[in-house]
Design a protein around this motif. Structure first.
Motif, PDB file in Angstrom:
ATOM      1  N   ALA A 172      11.737  -7.663  -8.921  1.00 41.52           N
ATOM      2  CA  ALA A 172      12.383  -8.528  -7.933  1.00 41.52           C
ATOM      3  C   ALA A 172      12.830  -7.728  -6.706  1.00 41.52           C
ATOM      4  N   SER A 173      13.380  -6.550  -6.938  1.00 37.85           N
ATOM      5  CA  SER A 173      13.817  -5.711  -5.818  1.00 37.85           C
ATOM      6  C   SER A 173      12.629  -5.268  -4.973  1.00 37.85           C
ATOM      7  N   ALA A 174      11.541  -4.863  -5.633  1.00 41.53           N
ATOM      8  CA  ALA A 174      10.356  -4.429  -4.898  1.00 41.53           C
ATOM      9  C   ALA A 174       9.751  -5.575  -4.093  1.00 41.53           C
ATOM     10  N   PHE A 175       9.728  -6.775  -4.675  1.00 48.17           N
ATOM     11  CA  PHE A 175       9.213  -7.943  -3.960  1.00 48.17           C
ATOM     12  C   PHE A 175      10.027  -8.204  -2.695  1.00 48.17           C
ATOM     13  N   SER A 176      11.343  -8.161  -2.821  1.00 49.43           N
ATOM     14  CA  SER A 176      12.200  -8.369  -1.652  1.00 49.43           C
ATOM     15  C   SER A 176      12.026  -7.256  -0.621  1.00 49.43           C
ATOM     16  N   ASP A 177      11.808  -6.034  -1.091  1.00 50.05           N
ATOM     17  CA  ASP A 177      11.611  -4.897  -0.179  1.00 50.05           C
ATOM     18  C   ASP A 177      10.349  -5.060   0.678  1.00 50.05           C
ATOM     19  N   ILE A 178       9.388  -5.841   0.201  1.00 48.73           N
ATOM     20  CA  ILE A 178       8.167  -6.092   0.964  1.00 48.73           C
ATOM     21  C   ILE A 178       8.325  -7.312   1.864  1.00 48.73           C
ATOM     22  N   VAL A 179       8.944  -8.361   1.339  1.00 50.20           N
ATOM     23  CA  VAL A 179       9.051  -9.617   2.085  1.00 50.20           C
ATOM     24  C   VAL A 179       9.940  -9.470   3.312  1.00 50.20           C
ATOM     25  N   ILE A 180      11.051  -8.759   3.184  1.00 52.57           N
ATOM     26  CA  ILE A 180      11.983  -8.618   4.313  1.00 52.57           C
ATOM     27  C   ILE A 180      11.338  -7.895   5.499  1.00 52.57           C
ATOM     28  N   PRO A 181      10.655  -6.754   5.311  1.00 49.93           N
ATOM     29  CA  PRO A 181       9.959  -6.141   6.455  1.00 49.93           C
ATOM     30  C   PRO A 181       8.862  -7.026   7.038  1.00 49.93           C
ATOM     31  N   LEU A 182       8.170  -7.800   6.197  1.00 53.78           N
ATOM     32  CA  LEU A 182       7.151  -8.715   6.709  1.00 53.78           C
ATOM     33  C   LEU A 182       7.780  -9.761   7.625  1.00 53.78           C
ATOM     34  N   ALA A 183       8.930 -10.295   7.225  1.00 53.56           N
ATOM     35  CA  ALA A 183       9.625 -11.263   8.076  1.00 53.56           C
ATOM     36  C   ALA A 183      10.083 -10.602   9.375  1.00 53.56           C
ATOM     37  N   PHE A 184      10.551  -9.370   9.291  1.00 50.73           N
ATOM     38  CA  PHE A 184      10.948  -8.636  10.496  1.00 50.73           C
ATOM     39  C   PHE A 184       9.750  -8.450  11.430  1.00 50.73           C
ATOM     40  N   MET A 185       8.588  -8.120  10.860  1.00 56.82           N
ATOM     41  CA  MET A 185       7.376  -7.975  11.661  1.00 56.82           C
ATOM     42  C   MET A 185       7.039  -9.282  12.365  1.00 56.82           C
ATOM     43  N   SER A 186       7.185 -10.399  11.654  1.00 56.52           N
ATOM     44  CA  SER A 186       6.885 -11.698  12.241  1.00 56.52           C
ATOM     45  C   SER A 186       7.832 -12.012  13.393  1.00 56.52           C
ATOM     46  N   ILE A 187       9.111 -11.647  13.253  1.00 55.58           N
ATOM     47  CA  ILE A 187      10.100 -11.960  14.283  1.00 55.58           C
ATOM     48  C   ILE A 187       9.883 -11.136  15.543  1.00 55.58           C
ATOM     49  N   VAL A 188       9.644  -9.830  15.385  1.00 53.21           N
ATOM     50  CA  VAL A 188       9.545  -8.940  16.554  1.00 53.21           C
ATOM     51  C   VAL A 188       8.116  -8.811  17.078  1.00 53.21           C
ATOM     52  N   GLY A 189       7.140  -9.393  16.369  1.00 52.93           N
ATOM     53  CA  GLY A 189       5.766  -9.386  16.863  1.00 52.93           C
ATOM     54  C   GLY A 189       4.950  -8.163  16.506  1.00 52.93           C
ATOM     55  N   ILE A 190       5.339  -7.437  15.462  1.00 56.94           N
ATOM     56  CA  ILE A 190       4.528  -6.310  14.994  1.00 56.94           C
ATOM     57  C   ILE A 190       3.344  -6.862  14.215  1.00 56.94           C
ATOM     58  N   GLN A 191       2.149  -6.450  14.579  1.00 59.68           N
ATOM     59  CA  GLN A 191       0.946  -7.002  13.961  1.00 59.68           C
ATOM     60  C   GLN A 191       0.655  -6.347  12.615  1.00 59.68           C
ATOM     61  N   LEU A 192       0.016  -7.131  11.750  1.00 61.63           N
ATOM     62  CA  LEU A 192      -0.438  -6.609  10.467  1.00 61.63           C
ATOM     63  C   LEU A 192      -1.791  -5.925  10.674  1.00 61.63           C
ATOM     64  N   SER A 193      -1.825  -4.636  10.409  1.00 57.98           N
ATOM     65  CA  SER A 193      -3.048  -3.846  10.588  1.00 57.98           C
ATOM     66  C   SER A 193      -3.169  -2.900   9.404  1.00 57.98           C
ATOM     67  N   LEU A 194      -4.238  -2.120   9.392  1.00 56.42           N
ATOM     68  CA  LEU A 194      -4.408  -1.157   8.308  1.00 56.42           C
ATOM     69  C   LEU A 194      -3.243  -0.171   8.275  1.00 56.42           C
ATOM     70  N   GLY A 195      -2.746   0.206   9.443  1.00 61.36           N
ATOM     71  CA  GLY A 195      -1.634   1.142   9.505  1.00 61.36           C
ATOM     72  C   GLY A 195      -0.349   0.551   8.956  1.00 61.36           C
ATOM     73  N   THR A 196      -0.042  -0.693   9.325  1.00 60.02           N
ATOM     74  CA  THR A 196       1.190  -1.308   8.832  1.00 60.02           C
ATOM     75  C   THR A 196       1.082  -1.683   7.355  1.00 60.02           C
ATOM     76  N   VAL A 197      -0.122  -1.979   6.876  1.00 59.70           N
ATOM     77  CA  VAL A 197      -0.311  -2.189   5.441  1.00 59.70           C
ATOM     78  C   VAL A 197      -0.004  -0.903   4.681  1.00 59.70           C
ATOM     79  N   ALA A 198      -0.410   0.240   5.247  1.00 59.09           N
ATOM     80  CA  ALA A 198      -0.088   1.527   4.621  1.00 59.09           C
ATOM     81  C   ALA A 198       1.423   1.715   4.519  1.00 59.09           C
ATOM     82  N   ALA A 199       2.169   1.287   5.547  1.00 58.07           N
ATOM     83  CA  ALA A 199       3.628   1.375   5.500  1.00 58.07           C
ATOM     84  C   ALA A 199       4.189   0.506   4.373  1.00 58.07           C
ATOM     85  N   LEU A 200       3.629  -0.683   4.193  1.00 57.70           N
ATOM     86  CA  LEU A 200       4.095  -1.569   3.125  1.00 57.70           C
ATOM     87  C   LEU A 200       3.785  -0.974   1.746  1.00 57.70           C
TER      88      LEU A 200
END
Length: 298
Positions: A172-200
């Motif tokens: 549950a903690s790991a799931f939340s650790d992924i979802v929260i940054p994804l929502a942050f990316m959506s808000i600030v406009g950071i695109q999902l790319s191979l590089g950002t997937v590596a960060a996740l």
């Protein structure tokens, strides 16, 4: 070497529901953000060229990035200064989702027309970097990699502790650790790319590390529950805060030097590690305390 003094939190002042309420509320907001983005744009997070396909122009100009941004009928998804020895005033301009040769030619003409106020603009290179079909395949491969990593992490958690509640707390903690940054990316406009997937993917590793550290101290080492918790926090918080500062420095430095991908990776990891602190020492800990005092012999 410096010493980071972790204060002892008086967890007895808070019930398990109070501890879990904050991270669960943040998770709920993050899920709402991703759901809203999906309903409006068709994807939870804006897709970069790696996953959407598109065109890329390399422009030679003394114009500012803002002027380059306004030079096209279609808003560029990314503008990055070319960092190479002997190369000056060159920018890579990316347009996600564009592959038609006529559209690319129109963008080239707009660059040469709208940026030639000083007679200095030219398109050094134009190309379609990825077709939508190839980009979709890349997207599926990256998402499969994330799913396999998360599944592998879940299996390791259950194998290590072989009990339901502590293992679910880690997942549950790991799931939340992924979802929260994804929502942050959506808000600030950071695109999902191979590089950002590596960060996740890195965040999954960080999350498992801190959660297993906490679970191991509480369930497998001698000592009172709260003494074990504080020992785990001394190590875990020190590691996480140190990593956060390193990612913040990397992100700010990359931003100042115009390296957009590294800046995005740095800020994603910083936000994800901050979420990990909250989820590990509030959500995970509340589930472990319930399990330790109410669930083991019940």
């Amino acid at each position: 070497m410096g010493y980071f003094d972790v204060p002892e939190v008086e967890y007895t002042r808070y019930s398990n529901r109070q501890l879990a309420a904050v991270p669960l509320a943040v998770l709920a907001v993050a899920l709402l953000v991703l759901s809203g983005s999906f309903l409006v744009y068709g994807t939870p997070v804006q897709l970069g060229m790696d996953f959407a396909g598109g065109a890329e122009l390399t422009v030679q100009t003394t114009s500012s990035e803002e002027e380059i941004q306004n030079a096209f009928d279609v808003e560029p998804d990314s503008i990055q200064a070319v960092q190479a020895p002997g190369v000056e005033n060159q920018y890579t301009v990316q347009f996600a989702g564009i592959e038609d040769s006529e559209a690319i030619q129109a963008l080239t003409e707009q660059a040469e027309t709208n940026l030639e106020a000083d007679g200095d603009a030219s398109v050094v290179q134009q190309e379609s970097t990825a077709s939508p079909a190839f980009a979709e395949q890349t997207q599926q491969t990256a998402l499969l990699g994330l799913a396999v990593a998360f599944l592998g992490m879940s299996v390791i958690a259950f194998v290590l502790f072989r009990t339901f509640v502590p293992s679910v707390a880690i997942v549950a903690s790991a799931f939340s650790d992924i979802v929260i940054p994804l929502a942050f990316m959506s808000i600030v406009g950071i695109q999902l790319s191979l590089g950002t997937v590596a960060a996740l993917l890195m965040l999954i590793g960080y999350s498992v590390d801190s959660d297993i550290l906490l679970n191991n101290h509480i369930l497998r080492r001698e000592g009172d529950f709260f003494e074990s918790t504080h020992r785990a926090m001394q190590t875990g918080i020190t590691m996480t805060v140190t990593s956060m500062m390193a990612m913040l420095v990397m992100g700010v430095t990359a931003y100042l030097f115009g390296v957009e991908l590294l800046a995005s990776i740095g800020i994603i990891l910083f936000v994800g590690l901050a979420a990990d602190l909250m989820n590990t020492y509030m959500l995970n800990l509340s589930m472990l305390r319930w399990y330790k005092f109410h669930g083991v012999s019940r």
